[in-house]
Write an enzyme that holds these catalytic residues in place. Sequence first.
Site, PDB file in Angstrom:
ATOM      1  N   LYS A  15      -2.527   8.657  -2.359  1.00  0.00           N
ATOM      2  CA  LYS A  15      -2.893   8.823  -3.782  1.00  0.00           C
ATOM      3  C   LYS A  15      -4.366   8.479  -4.006  1.00  0.00           C
ATOM      4  O   LYS A  15      -5.090   9.237  -4.647  1.00  0.00           O
ATOM      5  CB  LYS A  15      -2.021   7.928  -4.687  1.00  0.00           C
ATOM      6  CG  LYS A  15      -0.535   8.225  -4.623  1.00  0.00           C
ATOM      7  CD  LYS A  15       0.257   7.437  -5.651  1.00  0.00           C
ATOM      8  CE  LYS A  15       0.217   5.935  -5.462  1.00  0.00           C
ATOM      9  NZ  LYS A  15       0.968   5.429  -4.296  1.00  0.00           N
ATOM     10  N   ARG A  88       5.073   3.756 -12.950  1.00  0.00           N
ATOM     11  CA  ARG A  88       5.814   3.384 -11.748  1.00  0.00           C
ATOM     12  C   ARG A  88       7.254   3.030 -12.059  1.00  0.00           C
ATOM     13  O   ARG A  88       8.013   2.685 -11.147  1.00  0.00           O
ATOM     14  CB  ARG A  88       5.145   2.176 -11.116  1.00  0.00           C
ATOM     15  CG  ARG A  88       4.509   2.459  -9.779  1.00  0.00           C
ATOM     16  CD  ARG A  88       3.828   1.189  -9.359  1.00  0.00           C
ATOM     17  NE  ARG A  88       3.573   1.117  -7.974  1.00  0.00           N
ATOM     18  CZ  ARG A  88       2.360   1.357  -7.457  1.00  0.00           C
ATOM     19  NH1 ARG A  88       1.373   1.749  -8.204  1.00  0.00           N
ATOM     20  NH2 ARG A  88       2.186   1.197  -6.176  1.00  0.00           N
ATOM     21  N   ARG A 127      -3.769   0.224   8.359  1.00  0.00           N
ATOM     22  CA  ARG A 127      -4.734   0.351   7.253  1.00  0.00           C
ATOM     23  C   ARG A 127      -5.569  -0.908   7.048  1.00  0.00           C
ATOM     24  O   ARG A 127      -5.049  -2.002   6.955  1.00  0.00           O
ATOM     25  CB  ARG A 127      -3.954   0.663   5.965  1.00  0.00           C
ATOM     26  CG  ARG A 127      -4.800   0.655   4.714  1.00  0.00           C
ATOM     27  CD  ARG A 127      -4.179   1.468   3.623  1.00  0.00           C
ATOM     28  NE  ARG A 127      -3.163   0.768   2.872  1.00  0.00           N
ATOM     29  CZ  ARG A 127      -2.562   1.275   1.795  1.00  0.00           C
ATOM     30  NH1 ARG A 127      -2.846   2.508   1.382  1.00  0.00           N
ATOM     31  NH2 ARG A 127      -1.647   0.585   1.154  1.00  0.00           N
ATOM     32  N   ARG A 160      -4.886  -5.827   3.117  1.00  0.00           N
ATOM     33  CA  ARG A 160      -4.410  -6.261   1.798  1.00  0.00           C
ATOM     34  C   ARG A 160      -3.213  -7.196   1.974  1.00  0.00           C
ATOM     35  O   ARG A 160      -2.395  -6.964   2.851  1.00  0.00           O
ATOM     36  CB  ARG A 160      -3.978  -5.032   0.979  1.00  0.00           C
ATOM     37  CG  ARG A 160      -5.082  -4.437   0.158  1.00  0.00           C
ATOM     38  CD  ARG A 160      -4.731  -3.072  -0.376  1.00  0.00           C
ATOM     39  NE  ARG A 160      -3.423  -2.946  -1.010  1.00  0.00           N
ATOM     40  CZ  ARG A 160      -2.978  -1.813  -1.550  1.00  0.00           C
ATOM     41  NH1 ARG A 160      -3.736  -0.728  -1.545  1.00  0.00           N
ATOM     42  NH2 ARG A 160      -1.796  -1.759  -2.104  1.00  0.00           N
ATOM     43  N   ARG A 171       7.766  -3.361  -1.135  1.00  0.00           N
ATOM     44  CA  ARG A 171       7.147  -2.257  -1.884  1.00  0.00           C
ATOM     45  C   ARG A 171       7.969  -0.980  -1.727  1.00  0.00           C
ATOM     46  O   ARG A 171       8.121  -0.200  -2.664  1.00  0.00           O
ATOM     47  CB  ARG A 171       5.707  -2.029  -1.405  1.00  0.00           C
ATOM     48  CG  ARG A 171       4.756  -3.052  -1.991  1.00  0.00           C
ATOM     49  CD  ARG A 171       3.505  -3.156  -1.180  1.00  0.00           C
ATOM     50  NE  ARG A 171       2.648  -1.992  -1.264  1.00  0.00           N
ATOM     51  CZ  ARG A 171       1.735  -1.688  -0.349  1.00  0.00           C
ATOM     52  NH1 ARG A 171       1.595  -2.426   0.732  1.00  0.00           N
ATOM     53  NH2 ARG A 171       0.973  -0.642  -0.512  1.00  0.00           N
TER      54      ARG A 171
END
Length: 216
Positions: A15, A88, A127, A160, A171
Amino acid sequence: MKQRIVLLGPPASGKGTQAELLVSSFGIPHVSTGALLRVECANGTSVGKEADRWTSQGLLVPDELAIRLITIWIAEHGTKFLFDGFPRTVAQAESLDTALAALRAPLDLVIVLELGEEEICRRIASRLSCLHCGATFSCMLNSLKVGDMCLRCGEKLLRRTDDQPAAVEKRLESYRELTFPVIGYYERTAPELIHRVDASMESDAVFSEICELIRS
Ligand code: ADP
């Protein structure tokens, strides 16, 4: 051209990457509620401290907080937007519809980026993120490690807190239980607006499909 766009999709479906490409091609104002929350956290504001209790565990922040951030954003920036990470939950989608109806500026496109969980986990595990400029990099593709310099702004790259395995599982759970039903909500209320894109393709290919949707 479409001007009020929602980008939906699971974590790591691209996104943020697509939003950045769209901003530079179409100049549509972009807002990511996740990025707004990370800025609040980094600045140690009361909103940031409250949000961190949820985000660091991979849980969604309360609807009221996310809706407040978006309402302020719309009041400041107006009704041309690309929302990434909002809505969301179905409650957030309903309040967005209500707010936009009052402004006579309904949504004109909902893009769903689709990606399987195996690929999501693979992408997140590799990531690295820059908390300064928001860029993300794959440590495998770019031969990078935590602490290396961001290739865009030179600040330190980090993982993160919500990219740690325990938070990732949470998540994905939040996505399945709370965000996935938002797709059903738009299918029921505005089926003509919703378009699905295969997010496992190269980001350029994903981008050209999205460009067509925005221009059509
Ligand atoms: P990702 O899509 O990779 O999970 P984001 O940057 O969009 O990352 O969001 C990071 C975190 O911020 C989410 O896991 C959640 O805790 C919080 N968040 C972002 N947007 C919302 C929202 N609309 N409602 C509730 N929580 C949100």
